[in-house]
Scaffold this active site. Structure first.
Site, PDB file in Angstrom:
ATOM      1  CB  CYS A   1      -0.902   0.012   1.218  1.00  0.00           C
ATOM      2  SG  CYS A   1      -1.964  -1.437   1.387  1.00  0.00           S
ATOM      3  CB  ALA A   2       3.628   1.820  -2.341  1.00  0.00           C
TER       4      ALA A   2
ATOM      5  N   GLY B   1       4.743   6.928  -1.615  1.00  0.00           N
ATOM      6  CA  GLY B   1       5.972   6.301  -2.090  1.00  0.00           C
ATOM      7  C   GLY B   1       7.208   6.491  -1.237  1.00  0.00           C
ATOM      8  N   GLY B   2       7.122   7.246  -0.146  1.00  0.00           N
ATOM      9  CA  GLY B   2       8.310   7.529   0.663  1.00  0.00           C
ATOM     10  C   GLY B   2       9.003   6.285   1.173  1.00  0.00           C
TER      11      GLY B   2
ATOM     12  CG  ASP C   1      -1.852   3.515  -3.898  1.00  0.00           C
ATOM     13  OD1 ASP C   1      -1.567   3.475  -2.685  1.00  0.00           O
ATOM     14  OD2 ASP C   1      -2.810   4.180  -4.341  1.00  0.00           O
TER      15      ASP C   1
ATOM     16  CG  ASP D   1      -8.841  -3.686  -3.972  1.00  0.00           C
ATOM     17  OD1 ASP D   1      -8.371  -3.650  -2.813  1.00  0.00           O
ATOM     18  OD2 ASP D   1     -10.052  -3.545  -4.217  1.00  0.00           O
TER      19      ASP D   1
ATOM     20  CB  CYS E   1       0.679   7.057  10.033  1.00  0.00           C
ATOM     21  SG  CYS E   1      -0.699   7.382   8.912  1.00  0.00           S
TER      22      CYS E   1
END
EC number: 2.1.1.176
Length: 443
Positions: free
Chosen positions: A260-261, A264-265, A284, A311, A380
């Protein structure tokens, strides 16, 4: 309507409130439409984020200046009052009388001429009474809500999850301005070389110590406008997100997946840690975000990155077995309130379905991990239901995986009651944003 800093701030705030848009995207769109001078653009940003961060506190002050505080106010008038109150209470760039006059003109230009006198009266009352209005001092959720401008329901939730002491430490940390963390790209320049390049431009870059490529940029304006950014010498990434990659610990030559990028960090940091050797597949759900990952990887010179749409809830049908899988799932985001202040107003009950989605993604991701491979689950957010409870359920229902101890430097403190394969990063504990990670190894 005049293209002024306050008019732009009011328009952006109304869009966030009415459409629940992401603050950074809404502000960028409004600033592009208003085409303000640099100084006015900066003031717009200050007002916009200031009101988002202090809305509950501002409303407390304004309520003490209204004759009928229970009466519902027009949204545009209310937002104009909040912007003016923020300037009066927290800024000193303009004389108070000028702030009041600007607010009166703003409501007129918004087509609310009949409210001009009301706005003038409320703000004049605030000027007279601002030193008399005392914020509540209690440690109950309502008092803390007014002081820290976080909804009482979220404060109660955190107190139950983390205790009263840690909750207030979270609230205090979220009052502070988040540093601008970056990661230097070791494939293109050493940290010292990047530091020297910034110094020549009058920009300060301080090393974090750990991770070794992490630093804090100061006095740089928009980092994406810097030539060093265009040259691919760094990317912007919070220290907590960089620590997730340290836990994943990808090695050169391995096959790694970030399922689930976007944006992209973590993909970029992992590819750099791999010295651009091996394979890194970044997925993604949204096509546009996949494009952003591709663009970022190209800018940084990371040609081991392959970005594809997928997905994660439907699995990974075309993915070869991987050595390491990063499962950084969509979450409520309560750990990044300093960067996205609008998240604090998200109703706790509205995120109750997320753990089911997160667990489904984690289960699918685990199926493509090689024997002996590593699986890292991360969010997060600061919400046990999305964090340790998902991780505990996974271990209970998947005997093919064992917990893998997470070890980080002592400067980054772990919660004392936490299992050693889990790590909750608090914004006051040596990390920056609030993150969670759990690590597993496949038997």
């Amino acid at each position: 309507m005049r293209h002024t800093a306050r008019n732009a701030a009011v328009q952006a705030l109304l869009q966030v409130e009415e459409n629940e848009g992401y603050s950074n995207l809404v502000l960028d769109k409004v600033l592009k439409a208003f085409q303000l001078e640099r100084r006015d653009s900066a003031l717009t940003s200050i007002l916009f984020y200031g009101v988002l961060e202090k809305k509950i506190t501002l409303d407390f002050y304004l309520q003490h200046c209204l004759k009928a505080p229970e009466k519902k106010m027009n949204a545009a008038v209310e937002m104009t009052l909040r912007c003016a109150a923020y300037q009066i209470l927290f800024l000193d760039k303009l004389p108070d009388s000028a702030v009041v006059n600007e607010a009166v003109e703003t409501v007129k230009e918004l087509g609310k001429t009949s409210s001009a006198g009301f706005v003038n009266a409320v703000l004049r009352t605030l000027l007279r009474r601002k030193k008399e209005i005392i914020l509540p001092t209690g440690n109950d959720p309502v008092s803390l809500s007014v002081r820290y401008s976080v909804p009482a329901s979220l404060i109660s939730f955190w107190q139950e999850a983390y205790g009263a002491e840690d909750t207030e430490r979270i609230l205090k940390a979220f009052l502070e301005r988040a540093p601008l963390y970056i990661r230097s790209n070791p494939l293109k320049a050493s940290f010292q070389k990047l530091q020297s390049s910034f110094s020549d431009s009058g920009i300060d870059l301080k090393p974090c110590g750990f991770p070794e490529c992490a630093g804090i940029l100061s006095d740089c304006g928009a980092p994406q406008s810097l030539p060093q950014f265009e040259q691919g010498l760094f990317h912007v990434q919070d220290i907590s997100a960089q620590l997730i990659c340290e836990i994943l610990n990808p090695q050169p030559g391995e096959t790694v997946c970030d399922c689930c990028a976007a944006p992209g960090g973590k993909t970029f940091t992992a590819a750099e840690m791999m010295q651009n050797k091996g394979k890194l597949i970044a997925f993604d759900l949204y096509r546009g975000r996949v494009g952003l990952i591709r663009d970022g990887a190209q800018r940084l010179g990371l040609d081991i990155v392959t970005a594809r749409r997928n997905d994660a809830l439907l699995g990974f049908p075309d993915l070869e077995p991987v050595d390491r899988m990063l499962c950084d799932v969509p979450c409520s985001g309560y750990g990044v309130i300093r960067r996205k202040p609008e998240i604090r107003y998200k109703d706790v009950s509205s995120v109750s379905e997320l753990p089911t989605i997160q667990y489904g993604i984690l289960q699918n991701a685990s199926k493509v991990v090689k024997s002996g491979g590593v699986l890292v689950y991360s969010t997060c957010t600061l919400n046990p239901a999305e964090n340790n409870l998902v991780a505990e359920r996974f271990l209970k229902e998947n005997d093919g995986f064992i917990p893998m101890k997470i070890e980080l430097p002592a400067s980054i403190q772990r919660r004392s009651k936490e299992a050693d394969h889990m790590f909750t990063m608090m914004p006051f504990s040596g990390a920056s944003d609030g993150f969670f990670a759990a690590a597993f190894r496949k038997k």
